[in-house]
Design a protein around this motif. Structure first.
Motif, short mmCIF file in Angstrom:
data_model
loop_
_atom_site.label_atom_id
_atom_site.label_comp_id
_atom_site.label_asym_id
_atom_site.label_seq_id
_atom_site.Cartn_x
_atom_site.Cartn_y
_atom_site.Cartn_z
N ALA A 65 -22.85 -55.42 -18.97
CA ALA A 65 -24.13 -55.53 -18.26
C ALA A 65 -24.02 -56.51 -17.10
CB ALA A 65 -25.23 -55.97 -19.22
N LEU A 69 -24.92 -55.58 -13.37
CA LEU A 69 -25.92 -56.35 -12.64
C LEU A 69 -25.36 -56.84 -11.30
CD1 LEU A 69 -28.79 -57.52 -12.72
CD2 LEU A 69 -27.81 -59.55 -13.81
N LEU A 72 -25.55 -54.04 -8.93
CA LEU A 72 -26.93 -53.82 -8.48
C LEU A 72 -27.36 -54.89 -7.47
CD1 LEU A 72 -28.87 -52.69 -11.66
CD2 LEU A 72 -28.37 -51.36 -9.61
N CYS A 97 -33.39 -62.73 -8.64
CA CYS A 97 -32.52 -62.88 -9.83
C CYS A 97 -32.90 -64.11 -10.63
CB CYS A 97 -31.06 -62.94 -9.41
SG CYS A 97 -30.38 -61.36 -8.90
#
Length: 144
Positions: A65, A69, A72, A97
């Motif tokens: 993940a 992330l 992204l 974030c």
């Protein structure tokens, strides 16, 4: 069946003496404590095994993940770079974030505080039942 008959009468066929009753009680309590400790050990071992596997899987999922992330975040920066200067796009994404990280940390803290200590629940119930049985037996013996 022989234990039940033996528990009510002594070796000479009469009511058991106090010394015999104390000896039997001591042996039974000792066996009971050993059995309860074995149950607690087995229960905690099982819980520990499941926790270890879960933590390992959680860690692997977290690592993947993290990389997703990162991709992204880079995508969001490149997308905002189309309409803003690169530094502004990176700043906006970084602030977003940090906000999401703060919310997740607060929710995680709440969940951890709601967790109960890893207590062997079956052993605790069993010990309470044993203590109730012993207490009732002592009270009944005192009435006779």
């Amino acid at each position: 069946m022989a234990d039940v008959a033996n528990a009510r009468t002594s070796q000479n066929g009469s009511e058991p003496s106090t010394a015999e009753l104390v000896q039997r009680a001591t042996e039974q309590v000792s066996r009971l404590v050993r059995d309860e400790l074995a149950l607690a050990r087995a229960e905690l071992t099982q819980k520990g095994k499941h926790a270890g596997i879960g933590i390992g899987l959680f860690g692997g999922g977290g690592a993947l993940a993290f990389f997703g992330l990162g991709a992204l975040v880079a995508t969001a920066i490149l997308l905002l770079d189309l309409v803003l200067p690169a530094w502004a796009a990176a700043l906006i994404v970084a602030v977003a974030c940090f906000l999401v990280a703060g919310v997740l940390a607060l929710v995680g803290k709440n969940q951890v505080s709601r967790a109960v200590p890893p207590m062997p629940a079956a052993t605790v119930r069993s010990l309470r039942a044993d203590m109730d049985t012993v207490t009732a037996a002592v009270k009944d013996r005192g009435r006779q």
